[in-house]
Design an enzyme around this catalytic site. Structure first.
Site, PDB file in Angstrom:
ATOM      1  CG  ASP A 294      35.070 -12.401   7.553  1.00 18.86           C
ATOM      2  OD1 ASP A 294      34.546 -11.622   8.355  1.00 18.86           O
ATOM      3  OD2 ASP A 294      35.014 -12.258   6.323  1.00 18.86           O
ATOM      4  CB  THR A 296      31.281 -11.756   4.285  1.00 22.97           C
ATOM      5  OG1 THR A 296      30.223 -11.211   5.070  1.00 22.97           O
ATOM      6  CG2 THR A 296      31.039 -11.448   2.825  1.00 22.97           C
ATOM      7  CG  ASP A 530      36.545 -12.988   1.713  1.00 19.73           C
ATOM      8  OD1 ASP A 530      36.348 -12.338   2.760  1.00 19.73           O
ATOM      9  OD2 ASP A 530      35.678 -13.169   0.842  1.00 19.73           O
TER      10      ASP A 530
END
Length: 770
Positions: A294, A296, A530
C-alpha cells in the site's frame, strides 16, 4: 439504556466492575512450555530405555539420557526467551483505548476496560468488546471479519456492536456490555487464537515424521529386543544392544531444533522491533514471492503536508470552506489534518450540520453548512468527470502529487449513491507526500531476491505510478485504474495483476480480490498496510504485515507488525524466514538419515538374529559429532535461499537412500570384522568407524555450500572423532579398541564406497541446494 449519561463510569464503579481479561495470542504460558518440552512420547520412551540401561547395563551406555535432559532444558530456555520477547512487544503493539470516565476522556490499556465502560470510537479503531451504541456521528462499522458481509454497517444509537469489527468511517461511542471471554470475537476464536508453533507444511511435516516413526519403533523395537535376547547368553548385553537400536531410531533432537529455530527467529526479529504475532508467520516469510504494497504509509512516510490550493472559481470562499470542512470532522484523517495544520482556525459563521465522513470506499467526505451550502472534498476522478478542473487534476497527478477536488453543492450527496448530485468544482488541493528514504534500497533487495512487487493504492493511478517509477519498481509505469477491472472474473483479474505493477483507485474489497486472484495463480502473497482499508486484504494474505503506526484494526489482523514503522526492516523479516526454513530442512535431513539407518540396522539384525553392531555409548558419540553439535549451528546459520514447497518429499528423497546406504556400510564392516579372530568390542569399533565416516560425509553434503565456518565445523567434528580414537581415557570410556590396521583400513574403505554411493544418490534425487 434508560438514565444513561455520557459521562462514563465513576472511579468507584470501575473498581467494582468486571475487567476485560483476555489471554494474549502471542505466547503460551510457562506451564504449557514446560509440558510441551518435557512430557513427550519420545521422552517417555527414552526414559524407560534409560532406566533399563542403568539397571542391566553400564552407566556409560546411559549417556543418551543426559542428552534428552539437555534437549528439554535448551528448548525451555529458548522458548521462554521468545515468550518474553513476544510479550514485551505485544504490550507495545496494543493500541490504547479511549474511554470516558468521571466525565473526562482518557486513554487506557485494553485490559483495563471494564463492563459498563463508555468507549469512544474513531476511524480505524478496533472494537475489543461487545456493546450498545449511545452516540453516532456517521458511524460505519465493518463486520466482515465476523459475518462475511462486505458492506459497512451504519450504526445508530441503540444498535449492538460486536468485538472483532472495526470502524471505517465516522465516530461515536458505545457502552461495553460483554467483556473478557464473554465477548463475541473471543468466544468465536478462542481455540484458533491460542498459541501454536505452527499450522504449516514444515511443522506438519515434522509432526508426520514423528508420528510414523513412532509406529515403526514399536514393532521394530519388539523384534530387536527378541532377537538380542535370543542371540546373547548375557542378558545385559542383549538389553544394551536392543536399546542402542531403538534409541538411534528416535530423532529426539528434530523437534528441539525446529522449536529453537522458530524461537531464535522470533527473538532476532524482536530486536529489530518486529513483532511476530503468530509463529507460523516465520514460514510464510520464507515462501513469499509477491509483495503487495500500500503506497501511503509504506512507500511514503506517514502524514502529509499541504502544498497548494488552486482556485477554479474566484468568486467562492475557497479558504474558508476548506478550513471549515476539515475542522468539522472530529476525527480527521491524514489529509484533513494536513489542511488543519495550515489553517488552524475556521472563520465565523460556518456552522456544521449534517456530515458524511470520509471512507476508503467513497473516497470523499462532505458537510452541509446551511445557507453557505454543502461542501465536498475528495478524489477528482470520483467527484469530477470532465472539464478544465478534471484535466488540470489529471496533469497534476502525473507529477506524483496527491490531488483533491473541493466542490460545492446545494445539498449533501447521499453516502449510498456516491456524488450523484450536481457538484460545482471550486478548487484543487495538492498535498506533498514524503517518500521513505529507505524505500529505494528495500525495493532493490526484493527485486534481487525474485520477489515481485505490486503497488496497490486508493490514490490516482498516475500519481502512484509516478512514485513507483521514481523508486525504480520494475514495470512501475504499467498502471491500471482499478475501476476498470473485472469484478467477477478471477482468472482475467489474475492475468492483469501479472502484467501490471501499479493499481490505483483500489477499494478495500478489491484489495481482497487481488490477494485471492494472485493466490489462485499459485503465488504466496504478502500484503503490507497501515490503514483500515487494508484490513481485509491483510487478513486474507498468506502473510499480513502492518506498520506500528497503523490503525488498531490493521495491527490486530496482521501476523507481523513493524513496530518502528521502518520499511527497511522487511528484508530482515523475509531473510529470517528463509533462514529458519532452509536450516530446518538441513537438520531434518541429518536427523532422519540417522533414523532410517537405525531402522534398517534394527530390521536386519532382528531378522538375522545377530548382535547389534554398536552399543548406546557408540551411538551417543557418533550422533553428537555428526548430528547434535552440527545441527545446532546449522539450524541458526544465515541463508538467502527462498523456501520451496515439497519439504517432506525432499527430505525423504535424501534421508531414505542415505540412511539405507549408511546401514549397509555398517553391516558390511561389522560382518568383515567379525570374520576374523576378534572380540565384540573390536568388531563394534570397526562398525563405529564406518558409521562415523559415512554419516560425516552426509553432514558434508548437507552443510554445502562449504563456506569457511562450515568447513571449520565439519573439520572439527572429524578431528574430535580422531582424538576420541587416539586418547586412551576416551577410548576406554566409549569402549573403543582400534589398532588392528587391516580391520581399521577395511572399515575406512567400506565408508569411502558408501560415501561415493550416497553422493550419487543425492545427485540423482536432486534434493539439496548447493
Amino acid at each position: 439504556m434508560v438514565g444513561l449519561t455520557l459521562d462514563g463510569l465513576t472511579a468507584a464503579q470501575v473498581a467494582a466492575a468486571k475487567p476485560n481479561d483476555v489471554p494474549r495470542r502471542s505466547s503460551r504460558s510457562f506451564s504449557a512450555i514446560i509440558r510441551a518440552n518435557v512430557f513427550t512420547l519420545f521422552n517417555l520412551v527414552i526414559g524407560v530405555l534409560w532406566a533399563l540401561i542403568l539397571i542391566f547395563g553400564e552407566w556409560q551406555d546411559g549417556l543418551f539420557g543426559l542428552v534428552i535432559v539437555a534437549n528439554a532444558l535448551i528448548g525451555i530456555v529458548q522458548e521462554l526467551r521468545a515468550k518474553r520477547t513476544l510479550d514485551k512487544l505485544a504490550v507495545v503493539n496494543e493500541a490504547p483505548v479511549r474511554v470516558r470516565r468521571d466525565g473526562a476522556e482518557r486513554e487506557i490499556h485494553p485490559r483495563e476496560i471494564v463492563l459498563g465502560d463508555l468507549i469512544l470510537l474513531a476511524p480505524g479503531d478496533r472494537l475489543l468488546v461487545d456493546g450498545d451504541v449511545v452516540r453516532s456521528d456517521g458511524l460505519e462499522v465493518d463486520e466482515s471479519l465476523l459475518t462475511g458481509e462486505a458492506d459497512p454497517v451504519h450504526k445508530k444509537p441503540g444498535d449492538h456492536v460486536l468485538s472483532g469489527s472495526f470502524v471505517v468511517a465516522g465516530s461515536g461511542a458505545f457502552v461495553a456490555t460483554k467483556v473478557g471471554t464473554d465477548a463475541y470475537a473471543v468466544r468465536l476464536a478462542e481455540e484458533a487464537s491460542k498459541f501454536h508453533l505452527a499450522h504449516s507444511e514444515l511443522r506438519e511435516g515434522v509432526s508426520n515424521f514423528i508420528k510414523y516413526i513412532t509406529w515403526l519403533v514399536i514393532p521394530i523395537g519388539a523384534l530387536l529386543i527378541y532377537s538380542q535376547l535370543s542371540s546373547s547368553v548375557d542378558f545385559g548385553t542383549a538389553i544394551t544392544g536392543a536399546v542402542a537400536g531403538i534409541v538411534t531410531m528416535i530423532p529426539e533432537g528434530l523437534v528441539l531444533m525446529t522449536s529453537i529455530a522458530f524461537a531464535v527467529g522470533v527473538v532476532r526479529l524482536g530486536r529489530r522491533r518486529c513483532l511476530v504475532q503468530e509463529l507460523p508467520a516465520i514460514e510464510g516469510l520464507a515462501r513469499v514471492d509477491v509483495l503487495c504494497l500500500d503506497k501511503t504509509g509504506t512507500l511514503t512516510a506517514g502524514g502529509m503536508e499541504l502544498d497548494e490550493v488552486l482556485p477554479l472559481r474566484h468568486d467562492q470562499p475557497v479558504t474558508d470552506a476548506l478550513t471549515a470542512l476539515c475542522h468539522a470532522d472530529p476525527q480527521p484523517n491524514a489529509t484533513a489534518q494536513a489542511i488543519r495544520d495550515r489553517y488552524a482556525t475556521p472563520a465565523e459563521g460556518w456552522t456544521a450540520g449534517e456530515s458524511v465522513p470520509f471512507s476508503s470506499a467513497r473516497k470523499w467526505s462532505g458537510t452541509d453548512f446551511g445557507e453557505r451550502g454543502a461542501w465536498v472534498l475528495g478524489a477528482p476522478d470520483v467527484l469530477l468527470h470532465d472539464g478544465d478542473g478534471y484535466d488540470r487534476a489529471a496533469a497534476l497527478a502525473t507529477t506524483g502529487a496527491r490531488v483533491l477536488a473541493l466542490c460545492r453543492a446545494d445539498r449533501l450527496p447521499d453516502p449510498g449513491d456516491g456524488a450523484a448530485v450536481a457538484l460545482e468544482p471550486v478548487a484543487l488541493v495538492t498535498l506533498k507526500q514524503r517518500v521513505r528514504p529507505d524505500a529505494d534500497e528495500t525495493l532493490r533487495y526484493f527485486a534481487k531476491q525474485g520477489v515481485t512487487v505490486k503497488v496497490i493504492s486508493g490514490d490516482n493511478p498516475e500519481a502512484v505510478a509516478a512514485i513507483a517509477t521514481g523508486l525504480g519498481i520494475p514495470d512501475g509505469d504499467r498502471f491500471l485504474d482499478a475501476r476498470t477491472l473485472p469484478d467477477d472474473d478471477q482468472q482475467k483479474l489474475g492475468e492483469l495483476l501479472e502484467d501490471h505493477a501499479v493499481f490505483g483507485r483500489v477499494t478495500p474489497q478489491q484489495k481482497r480480490k487481488f490477494v485471492a486472484a494472485l493466490q489462485a495463480r499459485g503465488h504466496t502473497v504478502a500484503m503490507t498496510g497501515d490503514g483500515v482499508n487494508d484490513v481485509l486484504a491483510l487478513k486474507d494474505a498468506d502473510l499480513g504485515i502492518a506498520m506500528g503506526a497503523g490503525s488498531p484494526a490493521t495491527k490486530a489482523v496482521a501476523q507481523v507488525v513493524l513496530l518502528d514503522n521502518k520499511f527497511a526492516t522487511l528484508p530482515y523479516v523475509v531473510g529470517e524466514g528463509r533462514r529458519v526454513l532452509a536450516n530446518i530442512e538441513r537438520v531434518s535431513n541429518l536427523f532422519l538419515t540417522k533414523t532410517f539407518y537405525a531402522i534398517v540396522l534394527s530390521l536386519a539384525v532382528g531378522v538375522a538374529g545377530v548382535m547389534f553392531p554398536f552399543a548406546p555409548r557408540h551411538s551417543t558419540l557418533v550422533n553428537a559429532l555428526t548430528i547434535g553439535i552440527p545441527a545446532f549451528f546449522l539450524a541458526l546459520a544465515p541463508t538467502l535461499e527462498r523456501a520451496r514447497s515439497g519439504f517432506v518429499r525432499r527430505v525423504l528423497r535424501f534421508a531414505v537412500p542415505s540412511g539405507v546406504l549408511c546401514a549397509a556400510a555398517v553391516l558390511v564392516s561389522f560382518w568383515l570384522a567379525h570374520r576374523g579372530d576378534s572380540t565384540l568390542v573390536q568388531d563394534q569399533t570397526s562398525a563405529v568407524i564406518t558409521l562415523f565416516l559415512a554419516t560425516w560425509w552426509v553432514l558434508v553434503l548437507i552443510a554445502r555450500p562449504l563456506t569457511w565456518w562450515r568447513v571449520l565445523l565439519v573439520g572439527s567434528m572429524a578431528v574430535a572423532f580422531g582424538l576420541g580414537l587416539s586418547l586412551p581415557f576416551v577410548r576406554d570410556f566409549f569402549a573403543l579398541e582400534p589398532g588392528n590396521l587391516v580391520k581399521d583400513l577395511t572399515a575406512v574403505g567400506v565408508a569411502v564406497v558408501a560415501a561415493v554411493l550416497i553422493s550419487a544418490a543425492v545427485k540423482v534425487a536432486g534434493t539439496l541446494r548447493t
